[in-house]
Design a protein around this motif. Structure first.
Motif, PDB file in Angstrom:
ATOM      1  N   ASP A 116      96.439  16.516  49.584  1.00  0.00           N
ATOM      2  CA  ASP A 116      96.472  15.504  50.643  1.00  0.00           C
ATOM      3  C   ASP A 116      97.874  15.248  51.179  1.00  0.00           C
ATOM      4  N   LEU A 117      98.896  15.785  50.526  1.00  0.00           N
ATOM      5  CA  LEU A 117     100.269  15.617  50.999  1.00  0.00           C
ATOM      6  C   LEU A 117     100.694  16.699  51.976  1.00  0.00           C
TER       7      LEU A 117
ATOM      8  N   LYS B 268      90.953  11.834  60.668  1.00  0.00           N
ATOM      9  CA  LYS B 268      90.975  12.610  59.418  1.00  0.00           C
ATOM     10  C   LYS B 268      92.309  12.438  58.693  1.00  0.00           C
ATOM     11  N   ILE B 269      93.392  12.434  59.468  1.00  0.00           N
ATOM     12  CA  ILE B 269      94.717  12.291  58.857  1.00  0.00           C
ATOM     13  C   ILE B 269      94.870  10.906  58.249  1.00  0.00           C
ATOM     14  N   GLN B 270      94.407   9.890  58.979  1.00  0.00           N
ATOM     15  CA  GLN B 270      94.505   8.527  58.457  1.00  0.00           C
ATOM     16  C   GLN B 270      93.680   8.361  57.187  1.00  0.00           C
TER      17      GLN B 270
ATOM     18  N   ALA C 215      95.577  10.050  54.409  1.00  0.00           N
ATOM     19  CA  ALA C 215      96.725   9.245  54.017  1.00  0.00           C
ATOM     20  C   ALA C 215      96.295   8.064  53.151  1.00  0.00           C
ATOM     21  N   LEU C 216      95.192   7.412  53.526  1.00  0.00           N
ATOM     22  CA  LEU C 216      94.686   6.294  52.729  1.00  0.00           C
ATOM     23  C   LEU C 216      94.278   6.765  51.340  1.00  0.00           C
ATOM     24  N   ASN C 217      93.602   7.904  51.278  1.00  0.00           N
ATOM     25  CA  ASN C 217      93.213   8.458  49.980  1.00  0.00           C
ATOM     26  C   ASN C 217      94.441   8.727  49.112  1.00  0.00           C
TER      27      ASN C 217
ATOM     28  N   LEU D  45     101.309   8.388  55.998  1.00  0.00           N
ATOM     29  CA  LEU D  45     101.233   7.907  54.617  1.00  0.00           C
ATOM     30  C   LEU D  45     101.784   6.490  54.500  1.00  0.00           C
ATOM     31  N   THR D  46     102.928   6.236  55.122  1.00  0.00           N
ATOM     32  CA  THR D  46     103.572   4.929  55.021  1.00  0.00           C
ATOM     33  C   THR D  46     103.088   3.953  56.086  1.00  0.00           C
TER      34      THR D  46
END
Length: 245
Positions: free
Chosen positions: A81-82, A132-134, A137-139, A164-165
């Protein structure tokens, strides 16, 4: 108590965007060595987590070399996920068999057990689509928040670190990011459901010292201001040739 996060970034210039999963350049290796010498929290780190892109893996191993040398048998954790948000060849990773072969050949202290066969697909959860990216990032934030360690070093990529932030200040300063190569910032998780961060179950905020160290003297932006800035910045990414739908 949720861990403190030490976030770092390693991206490549546009001249490398056409290469699939490139390694660090010589300049990149030098930057990692400089980060290792200047990083002030080395003795606090309990865990190193990186994107599966090889440039991120080798950044984590080089910048935190003494961490691994002092803890024989400790592995760097590779988390899918990173990975970066884009679909340029440089943002497409190596397959699990390729990474396993490199791990064995180079004797790398890495754990790739979280990778799945589709992590390189740029489809499904890894699509370059905002929703999808959000979600990814939450995951990732939730995964980090639940870790038992007190201080975690995270190596990812400039564009994804904004998701992410959820921090969008100066996000067009460089190519689709405000992060300079091997720059590090420090974030803490915050209480849920406050008016600064809304209902995100794993919101984070940069520490005052970290902000001041990079010349930010004012308070962090509130949730609504960050959302408005995000739209402006994402439009700027499109103009920079780095579109996110």
């Amino acid at each position: 108590m949720p861990p403190r996060l030490h976030l770092g970034h390693h991206n490549l210039g546009p001249e490398y965007w056409g290469i699939i999963d490139p390694l660090l350049t010589e300049r990149g290796k030098q930057q990692c060595m400089e980060l290792g010498r200047s990083f002030p929290y080395e003795s606090c780190i309990d865990l190193v987590v990186t994107s599966p892109m090889r440039r991120a893996i080798y950044t984590g191993l080089a910048a935190f070399e003494s961490f691994f040398n002092d803890r024989p048998g400790t592995n760097l954790i590779v988390h899918p996920d990173l990975q970066e948000v884009g679909q340029f060849p440089c943002d497409v990773g190596s397959t699990i068999p390729e990474l396993l072969l490199e791990k064995e050949r180079e004797n790398l202290p890495i754990d790739i057990g979280l990778l799945t066969d589709d992590w390189t697909s740029k489809e499904g959860r890894y699509q370059a689509i905002r929703g999808k990216i959000q979600a990814r990032a939450l995951n990732m934030r939730c995964w980090l928040r639940k870790r038992p360690e007190k201080d975690i070093a995270v190596v990812s990529h400039g564009a994804f670190l904004h998701f992410l932030t959820d921090d969008w200040e100066d996000a067009c300063k460089h190519e689709a990011t405000s992060w300079a190569n091997t720059e590090h910032r420090v974030y803490n998780f915050v209480e849920q459901s406050d008016e600064m961060h809304g209902n995100d179950e794993a919101s984070m905020q940069e520490t005052t010292f970290s902000r001041e160290r990079r010349g930010k003297t004012g308070p962090p932006l509130n949730l609504e201001s960050q959302r408005q800035l995000r739209e402006i910045m994402l439009d700027g990414w499109v103009k920079q040739g780095y579109p996110v739908k």
